[in-house]
Write a protein that holds these residues in place. Sequence first.
Motif, short mmCIF file in Angstrom:
data_model
loop_
_atom_site.label_atom_id
_atom_site.label_comp_id
_atom_site.label_asym_id
_atom_site.label_seq_id
_atom_site.Cartn_x
_atom_site.Cartn_y
_atom_site.Cartn_z
N PHE A 108 110.13 131.26 -3.54
CA PHE A 108 109.85 132.41 -2.77
C PHE A 108 110.03 133.41 -3.47
N THR A 109 111.75 133.71 -4.07
CA THR A 109 112.86 134.46 -4.40
C THR A 109 112.41 134.79 -5.36
N THR A 110 111.25 133.73 -6.33
CA THR A 110 110.87 133.52 -8.32
C THR A 110 112.28 133.88 -8.70
N THR A 111 113.46 132.77 -8.21
CA THR A 111 114.34 131.94 -8.58
C THR A 111 113.86 131.09 -10.27
N GLY A 112 113.73 129.99 -9.52
CA GLY A 112 112.90 128.66 -10.63
C GLY A 112 114.05 128.39 -10.64
N GLY A 113 115.15 128.33 -10.17
CA GLY A 113 116.85 127.26 -10.15
C GLY A 113 116.00 126.25 -9.32
N SER A 114 116.67 124.79 -10.12
CA SER A 114 116.06 123.85 -9.24
C SER A 114 116.95 122.65 -8.89
N ILE A 115 117.22 122.35 -7.89
CA ILE A 115 117.83 120.87 -7.22
C ILE A 115 117.16 119.95 -8.17
N LEU A 116 116.64 119.48 -8.51
CA LEU A 116 115.81 118.24 -9.51
C LEU A 116 115.54 118.02 -9.95
N GLY A 137 105.87 134.60 -3.12
CA GLY A 137 106.55 135.65 -3.81
C GLY A 137 107.02 136.40 -4.31
N GLY A 138 106.11 136.72 -5.95
CA GLY A 138 105.76 137.60 -6.84
C GLY A 138 105.27 139.10 -6.30
N MET A 139 104.84 139.31 -5.78
CA MET A 139 104.11 140.24 -5.00
C MET A 139 105.00 140.80 -3.73
N GLY A 140 105.36 139.60 -2.53
CA GLY A 140 106.10 140.09 -2.07
C GLY A 140 104.60 139.82 -0.68
N VAL A 141 104.53 138.86 0.25
CA VAL A 141 104.39 138.22 1.49
C VAL A 141 104.10 139.82 1.96
N LEU A 142 105.09 140.35 2.39
CA LEU A 142 104.80 141.53 3.25
C LEU A 142 103.92 142.81 2.66
N VAL A 143 104.41 142.53 1.71
CA VAL A 143 102.88 143.67 0.81
C VAL A 143 101.69 143.40 1.12
#
Length: 481
Positions: A108-116, A137-143
């Motif tokens: 959601f935060t568009t970080t892309g770090g994974s634990i997999l 998360g890119g544009m924002g769910v509240l937008v």
Amino acid sequence: MNYSMIRYILFRLFRIMGFLLMLPFFVAIIHKEYDSAESFFLLIVITLVVGILGSVKKPKSTVIYAKEGFAITALAWIFMSMLGAVPFVMTGTIPNYIDALFETISGFTTTGGSILTSVDGIEYSVQFWRTFTHWIGGMGVLVFLIAVIPMVDGYSMHLMRAESPGPVVGKIVPKVKDTAKILYQIYIAITLLEIICLIITGMPIYDAVTITFSTVGTGGFSVNNAGIGGYSIASQVVITVFMALCGVNFTVYYFLINRKPKEAFAVDEVKYYFATMFIAACLISINVYKAGIITDGMLSFHHSLFAVTSVMTTTGFGTLDFDKWPMFSKMILCLLSLVGACAGSTGGGFKFSRAIIVIRNARNELNYLVHPKSVKRVYMDGHTVEGTTVKSVSAYLGLYVVTFMVSCVLVALDNFDFQTTVTSVAATINNIGPGLGMVGPMGNYSEFSVLSKLVLMFDMLAGRLELLPILIFMNPKTWEK
């Protein structure tokens, strides 16, 4: 504090999440993943029922001030992440909820770090949801919420300012609702255009859709272990172009669409953004070529430009393992990761606009010491930057540094090497994903302790929301009546 309005918006968010979960449900049906389809369907029913029941009664007062806006934004992202992690656990993809939450917040935060440690073999529907979190998360769910739900326009601006990245958020048209709609229309148009371009380059449709979600959202999740390096050069070029485009302030596209090229090309931030991208790519290309890592000049520039664009836009994709590149190249990439993309884009980082303001304000302070009677102002795009904006940028820089240092100290308890510790924090707070060492382009976050994962999850949320919503949410005074 308007608690009833906070409740109302959060339950409306549940309803939206229920509808968004329908997409991976349909993917599960198409690919005959019936167990996963059952899990998604159950979650859809629960979220819709809870959301509808909780938002039936509209609050008497719909007033939202700044503190409500920050609190709603922080709570929305926390609840959204907690809910979004459930499919990973229910499908058995990530049985541990903390790990599933890390993966979801990273999405959601568009970080892309994974634990997999491996993404090969994960079901299509789960992979779709995993990459779709980037797009949401890119544009924002509240937008999105503002765009589709009737709200008091004067107060909804507080939500948009709390969620949108950058030091200054304004309306590109008189109504906030219309601004949100325009932003999402541009976002969807760019998404569809990239999907078409990737299909033309020969990428399978499913891959084209999921990789586009990660690209346009500047997230970085891939759907196979080979990552972007497993696709053709043509596909990599397309991804490079769209990463760069999504790191630009979306207001620029509005100007271009409405035939206002002077306003679009007058934005200082965009000029410095593309100039820095090109110069950095050239320097790294020469460095990598001379080091003998890539012996073909054109390929050297291609992979260097891809890495620079990926890091600057905080997407985190990789065609090659830049952790094996010379220190000069790695240092440039690290510095670029701290600056990030443009304000008002889907990218993370400190933002070019803030960096410009900080540098120009510092220059003015130095000139003031030499000429105390001189009056200097900070200018951007030919206009004077208000003193309140300069002050807020300085405050943000201070909070950013303090958060970074405290996080590094806490993550250091895991006793990993220096570059892993420092770059893991930098990669999460700037929403990049990959760092160096254990968290390099070919690494992951699976070996970190629960404490470190919690710290890094906080950093990802704080970085995406640009610190203030999370810090204000944690302040007890915020909740006083």
